[in-house]
Motif scaffolding. Structure first.
Motif, PDB file in Angstrom:
ATOM      1  N   UNK A   1     104.531 -18.992  22.585  1.00 57.06           N
ATOM      2  CA  UNK A   1     104.025 -20.211  23.222  1.00 57.06           C
ATOM      3  C   UNK A   1     104.030 -20.085  24.736  1.00 57.06           C
ATOM      4  N   UNK A   2     105.127 -19.536  25.290  1.00 57.23           N
ATOM      5  CA  UNK A   2     105.207 -19.376  26.737  1.00 57.23           C
ATOM      6  C   UNK A   2     104.214 -18.320  27.247  1.00 57.23           C
ATOM      7  N   UNK A   3     103.958 -17.306  26.439  1.00 53.26           N
ATOM      8  CA  UNK A   3     102.965 -16.307  26.851  1.00 53.26           C
ATOM      9  C   UNK A   3     101.571 -16.923  26.914  1.00 53.26           C
ATOM     10  N   UNK A   4     101.267 -17.798  25.972  1.00 52.23           N
ATOM     11  CA  UNK A   4      99.974 -18.482  26.007  1.00 52.23           C
ATOM     12  C   UNK A   4      99.908 -19.423  27.210  1.00 52.23           C
ATOM     13  N   UNK A   5     101.016 -20.119  27.479  1.00 52.87           N
ATOM     14  CA  UNK A   5     101.056 -21.034  28.630  1.00 52.87           C
ATOM     15  C   UNK A   5     100.799 -20.288  29.936  1.00 52.87           C
TER      16      UNK A   5
END
Length: 476
Positions: free
Chosen positions: A169-173
């Motif tokens: 999720x943080x990589x997508x963010x």
């Protein structure tokens, strides 16, 4: 006469051989202590094994105990000198005889015209342009855009979900934040295509660079080719808009800014340079920031005291905002404790555990010779976990960073230091603070699994992507 000529020739050859042998013997005496290990393999496998079992600090400590703070070894097929300590960090980050070095697979995927491959004037030219765009005076204009991107991410990926895997999720963010603020790529089909191909490109970034079908490296090269085509089209569109006067500002995004630079003082950048450095920044601004955010989330779930202090600081800022009002640069300046927490995460779990520099000319350090063509290997843990620098280094203590001036120079180096400090440092800081604000003020979470350990491959990666249970506190 012929015999005399042969005798003279043999004598000359003997003198040359003696000179070379003597030179090598003298040079070898000046090389640091240590073993080069098995040819080609050297100590590579033992280091990678230590990283994957999260015993890298012990591997480093054992080496220092055996050979001291300077030693020679062989890593990834290259003769290497390992340097440790504050003086070594200063030498590494400020000496013109050393240049950045990346694995061959990394360079072949990104492209040869990226700034990490340059030295001297070319490196200064590229770094100067990128650093200008990422400095606080420019970044403050993009806080609102970054705010909206991060809120949209949480609306889409956290609201309505009982469970979230934090790491992906943080990589997508961070990828979406980079697309919006650095490259001016809006949400839509182009960004989705870029996200999908970017995953393939990243998969083989640190692998054996053998380009055979079905290998990770081969698939990464194919992904890089598709990413290149997408970015090339974007570059052409922005060049056309710039020529037609359709840009509201020449520094509205990095690509437009680089295209706008004139021919004065040799500032012009080729399309290949813009493309390769855009890819480099996408990678640099994607993984590292996502890792820090992931481990902040992990730590706050395990540390009620630190969580309460971060929440209190962020709620005070939230109270001053109207519903839906974006954060500003001034709001970020108030997030002092939150940033100290991020710094302590960077100290204890730095995204980059080690790094390399290539030696572009013979250089000396600590009385030893480091020959041209060798590489210098450095690690963050030696100073980050040194009890004489950071008292009780195993303890998580954000107050260490209350007085930055008390931390000795070249000891806290997650972003490098001195003239070689990461050009994207301020952008990463801005991104982290905005993300943490909405994370703690809008959600509560708990870890799904008791085993929240991680491995380094080569960057820290939590087991199963760090799944958490989500509870929504307020809307975005």
């Amino acid at each position: 006469m012929a015999s005399a000529q042969w005798l003279a020739l043999i004598l000359a050859l003997l003198l040359i051989i003696i000179h070379l042998l003597t030179k090598d013997r003298k040079q070898n005496k000046r090389l640091p202590p240590g073993s080069m290990g098995i040819p080609i393999i050297g100590q590579s496998l033992s280091l990678l094994r230590a990283m994957r079992t999260n015993t890298g600090e012990r591997w480093i400590e054992d080496r220092i105990n055996k050979y001291g703070s300077i030693s020679k070894l062989s890593l990834f097929g290259q003769p290497t000198v390992f340097l440790t300590g504050p003086a070594a960090n200063k030498f590494i980050f400020s000496n013109d005889s050393l240049a950045l070095k990346q694995p061959q697979s990394f360079t072949r995927i990104i492209g040869s015209r990226n700034m990490t491959e340059f030295v001297g004037a070319d490196h200064k030219r590229l770094r100067g342009a990128v650093s200008y765009f990422l400095k606080p005076e420019i970044l403050r204009k993009y806080v609102g855009k970054l705010d909206e991107e991060i809120r949209q991410h949480f609306r889409t990926n956290w609201f309505g979900h009982q469970q979230v895997k934090v790491s992906p999720s943080m990589k997508r963010l961070t990828f979406n934040a980079m697309c919006a603020t650095i490259f001016g790529i809006k949400q839509g089909t182009t960004r989705e295509l870029l996200v999908n191909e970017f995953k393939y490109m990243m998969a083989g970034m640190w692998t054996v660079p053998i380009n055979l079908p079905f290998t990770r490296f081969h698939n990464s090269l194919k992904g890089r080719e598709k990413v290149g085509k997408i970015l090339t089209r974007i570059i052409e569109e922005k060049r056309s808009a710039l020529q037609k006067g359709q840009c509201s500002s020449e520094d509205e995004d990095l690509i437009t800014y680089l295209l706008s630079l004139g021919t004065d003082n040799d500032e012009t950048f080729t399309e290949e340079e813009i493309l390769d450095n855009a890819v480099l920044l996408m990678i640099a601004g994607h993984d590292t920031t996502a890792i820090v955010l992931t481990f902040i989330c992990r730590h706050l779930a395990n540390d009620a005291v630190t969580y309460a202090a971060v929440l209190n600081e962020q709620e005070e800022i939230a109270k001053s905002k109207a519903p839906g009002e974006a954060l500003t640069w001034d709001d970020l300046l108030k997030m002092k404790y939150t940033w100290r927490v991020a710094q302590e995460i960077l100290r204890t779990i730095p995204p980059a555990f080690f790094g390399f520099r290539r030696v572009i000319k013979d250089v000396e350090f600590g009385g030893y010779l480091i020959p041209k063509g060798w590489q210098v290997f450095w690690t963050t843990s030696v100073t980050h976990m040194d009890g004489s620098i950071f008292k009780e280094p195993e303890r998580f203590d954000p107050s260490r960073f209350e007085k930055q001036s008390e931390i000795p120079p070249y000891c806290f180096v997650p972003f490098g230091a001195g003239p070689r400090i990461c050009a994207g440092y301020e952008f990463a800081k801005t991104e982290m603070l905005v993300a943490v604000h909405y994370m703690v003020t809008r959600f509560k979470w708990s870890l799904c699994c008791k085993d929240d350990t991680f491995i380094r491959d080569p960057m820290p990666s939590p087991k199963e992507g760090l799944p958490v249970l989500i509870e929504v506190k307020a809307s975005l």
